[in-house]
Motif scaffolding. Structure first.
Motif, mmCIF file in Angstrom:
data_model
loop_
_atom_site.group_PDB
_atom_site.id
_atom_site.type_symbol
_atom_site.label_atom_id
_atom_site.label_comp_id
_atom_site.label_asym_id
_atom_site.label_seq_id
_atom_site.Cartn_x
_atom_site.Cartn_y
_atom_site.Cartn_z
ATOM 1 N N ALA A 1 0.831 -1.209 0.000
ATOM 2 C CA ALA A 1 0.000 0.000 0.000
ATOM 3 C C ALA A 1 0.863 1.255 0.000
ATOM 4 C CB ALA A 1 -0.931 -0.006 1.215
ATOM 5 N N PHE A 2 1.995 1.204 0.710
ATOM 6 C CA PHE A 2 2.876 2.366 0.711
ATOM 7 C C PHE A 2 3.458 2.599 -0.677
ATOM 8 C CE2 PHE A 2 6.533 5.024 1.568
ATOM 9 C CZ PHE A 2 6.014 5.923 2.477
ATOM 10 N N LEU A 3 3.827 1.528 -1.364
ATOM 11 C CA LEU A 3 4.366 1.688 -2.716
ATOM 12 C C LEU A 3 3.326 2.277 -3.656
ATOM 13 C CD1 LEU A 3 6.616 1.390 -4.760
ATOM 14 C CD2 LEU A 3 5.938 -0.995 -5.101
ATOM 15 N N ASP A 4 2.074 1.886 -3.504
ATOM 16 C CA ASP A 4 1.015 2.464 -4.342
ATOM 17 C C ASP A 4 1.022 3.985 -4.231
ATOM 18 O OD1 ASP A 4 0.147 -0.032 -5.180
ATOM 19 O OD2 ASP A 4 -1.484 -0.153 -3.708
ATOM 20 N N ALA A 5 1.069 4.491 -2.999
ATOM 21 C CA ALA A 5 1.042 5.941 -2.780
ATOM 22 C C ALA A 5 2.350 6.592 -3.219
ATOM 23 C CB ALA A 5 0.768 6.233 -1.302
ATOM 24 N N LEU A 6 3.456 5.934 -2.943
ATOM 25 C CA LEU A 6 4.758 6.510 -3.268
ATOM 26 C C LEU A 6 4.987 6.591 -4.769
ATOM 27 C CD1 LEU A 6 7.545 7.532 -2.297
ATOM 28 C CD2 LEU A 6 8.295 5.147 -2.274
ATOM 29 N N ALA A 7 4.603 5.556 -5.493
ATOM 30 C CA ALA A 7 4.821 5.547 -6.940
ATOM 31 C C ALA A 7 4.062 6.680 -7.614
ATOM 32 C CB ALA A 7 4.409 4.197 -7.520
ATOM 33 N N ILE A 8 2.840 6.923 -7.173
ATOM 34 C CA ILE A 8 2.044 8.023 -7.732
ATOM 35 C C ILE A 8 2.723 9.365 -7.441
ATOM 36 C CG2 ILE A 8 -0.135 9.281 -7.498
ATOM 37 C CD1 ILE A 8 -1.463 6.545 -6.954
ATOM 38 N N ALA A 9 3.154 9.533 -6.196
ATOM 39 C CA ALA A 9 3.773 10.803 -5.800
ATOM 40 C C ALA A 9 5.099 11.020 -6.518
ATOM 41 C CB ALA A 9 3.979 10.829 -4.290
ATOM 42 N N PHE A 10 5.910 9.968 -6.644
ATOM 43 C CA PHE A 10 7.199 10.140 -7.312
ATOM 44 C C PHE A 10 7.009 10.471 -8.789
ATOM 45 C CE2 PHE A 10 11.286 9.523 -9.116
ATOM 46 C CZ PHE A 10 12.196 9.695 -8.098
ATOM 47 N N ALA A 11 6.056 9.820 -9.435
ATOM 48 C CA ALA A 11 5.807 10.098 -10.851
ATOM 49 C C ALA A 11 5.463 11.574 -11.060
ATOM 50 C CB ALA A 11 4.688 9.203 -11.373
ATOM 51 N N ARG A 12 4.707 12.129 -10.128
ATOM 52 C CA ARG A 12 4.343 13.548 -10.228
ATOM 53 C C ARG A 12 5.571 14.437 -10.106
ATOM 54 N NH1 ARG A 12 3.032 17.102 -5.940
ATOM 55 N NH2 ARG A 12 2.096 19.046 -6.700
ATOM 56 N N TRP A 13 6.419 14.199 -9.106
ATOM 57 C CA TRP A 13 7.592 15.040 -8.922
ATOM 58 C C TRP A 13 8.630 14.816 -10.005
ATOM 59 C CZ3 TRP A 13 7.285 19.266 -6.473
ATOM 60 C CH2 TRP A 13 6.422 19.394 -5.382
ATOM 61 N N GLU A 14 8.727 13.597 -10.511
ATOM 62 C CA GLU A 14 9.636 13.329 -11.630
ATOM 63 C C GLU A 14 9.218 14.121 -12.863
ATOM 64 O OE1 GLU A 14 12.600 11.357 -14.108
ATOM 65 O OE2 GLU A 14 12.433 11.827 -11.977
ATOM 66 N N ALA A 15 7.922 14.177 -13.130
ATOM 67 C CA ALA A 15 7.434 14.936 -14.285
ATOM 68 C C ALA A 15 7.724 16.424 -14.122
ATOM 69 C CB ALA A 15 5.933 14.710 -14.462
ATOM 70 N N ILE A 16 7.559 16.944 -12.903
ATOM 71 C CA ILE A 16 7.856 18.347 -12.653
ATOM 72 C C ILE A 16 9.345 18.613 -12.831
ATOM 73 C CG2 ILE A 16 7.924 20.130 -10.861
ATOM 74 C CD1 ILE A 16 5.308 18.918 -9.765
ATOM 75 N N PHE A 17 10.180 17.721 -12.313
ATOM 76 C CA PHE A 17 11.628 17.884 -12.418
ATOM 77 C C PHE A 17 12.081 17.882 -13.876
ATOM 78 C CE2 PHE A 17 15.939 15.848 -12.335
ATOM 79 C CZ PHE A 17 16.609 16.906 -11.757
ATOM 80 N N VAL A 18 11.551 16.964 -14.666
ATOM 81 C CA VAL A 18 11.963 16.836 -16.066
ATOM 82 C C VAL A 18 11.498 18.032 -16.892
ATOM 83 C CG1 VAL A 18 11.638 15.472 -18.165
ATOM 84 C CG2 VAL A 18 12.140 14.325 -15.999
ATOM 85 N N THR A 19 10.307 18.542 -16.610
ATOM 86 C CA THR A 19 9.749 19.612 -17.436
ATOM 87 C C THR A 19 10.077 21.014 -16.926
ATOM 88 O OG1 THR A 19 7.646 19.501 -16.215
ATOM 89 C CG2 THR A 19 7.842 18.173 -18.221
#
Length: 241
Positions: free
Chosen positions: A162-180
């Motif tokens: 369950a923690f990975l479910d929440a973490l993966a969503i959050a990391f994907a968001r910050w990764e997209a912000i970092f890249v763009t």
């Protein structure tokens, strides 16, 4: 994004790096138990069943100094995951360079490791979280932040999956912000949740310890410490409160 759950593994970072040459895209590796987990400076990471041990394997294209800033993305994603699962935004703070604090105690740590291969860089973003248990305070270095667990501090029990479910969503968001958008929005958000910002702290690099006011984190991710002789930029250190 690919996700692999391993009943037991030596180290999720080591496992991810072994598979890195055969992977074409990002992948999460969740180990339900680690037999040789490690933290920063090759310290052993105690890995009882029920805590969280995972690595995100990436193939970044930026220069190494930019790649290293993903530790801030990981810290922000961790905090977002904790808040989403607990509804307690005020109790989680970020400690430079790679820790998340809960009620002032260390609840999570981040370890970035990279290798350069013919096809490019492989980056392992390793994350350990004390979901249900924390090491005894006697095993940590004198003066270091005491370890705590999510369950012990909040009474909330979360499974690693369950923690990975929440973490993966959050990391994907910050990764997209970092890249763009680059590091600037990550830096601003990290500083908004920084532990001991504006207070006196100690930063140790090797056998040198410097004390001063934690002024900010600069655009390169360095700790800015204001001392009597002026402000210094510290790229890597152990921080003590």
């Amino acid at each position: 994004m690919a996700r692999h759950v391993l009943p037991t593994v030596d180290s999720t970072n080591s496992h991810a790096m072994r598979l890195a040459p055969s992977l074409t895209g990002p992948a999460w590796f969740l180990g339900l138990q680690q037999t040789a987990g490690r933290g920063r400076r090759a310290r052993a990471w105690v890995s009882p069943l029920g805590n969280f041990y995972a690595t995100l394997l990436l193939h970044p294209v930026e220069p190494p100094e930019q790649v290293a800033l993903r530790s801030f993305a990981a810290a922000l994603a961790l905090r977002d995951a904790f808040v989403a699962l607990t509804g307690l935004p005020e109790v989680f703070k970020l400690k430079w360079p790679n820790d998340v604090l809960l009620n002032g105690g260390k609840v999570a740590g981040i370890l970035l490791e990279s290798t350069q291969a013919a096809q490019g860089m492989h980056l392992a973003v390793g994350i350990g979280v004390n979901l249900i248990a924390a090491p005894d305070a006697s095993v940590v270095e004198a003066g270091a932040v005491a370890p705590v667990s999510l369950l012990g501090e909040t009474g909330i029990r979360v499974t690693p999956e369950a923690f990975l479910d929440a973490l993966a969503i959050a990391f994907a968001r910050w990764e997209a912000i970092f890249v763009t958008e680059g590091f600037a929005p990550l830096r601003a958000e990290w500083l908004a949740h920084a532990a001991r910002l504006g207070e006196v702290i100690r930063a140790r690099t090797g056998d040198q310890t410097r004390e001063g006011v934690f002024e900010t984190v600069d655009s390169a991710g360095n700790l800015r410490l204001r001392m009597a002789q002026g402000t210094v930029a510290i790229p890597a250190a152990e921080v003590f409160f």
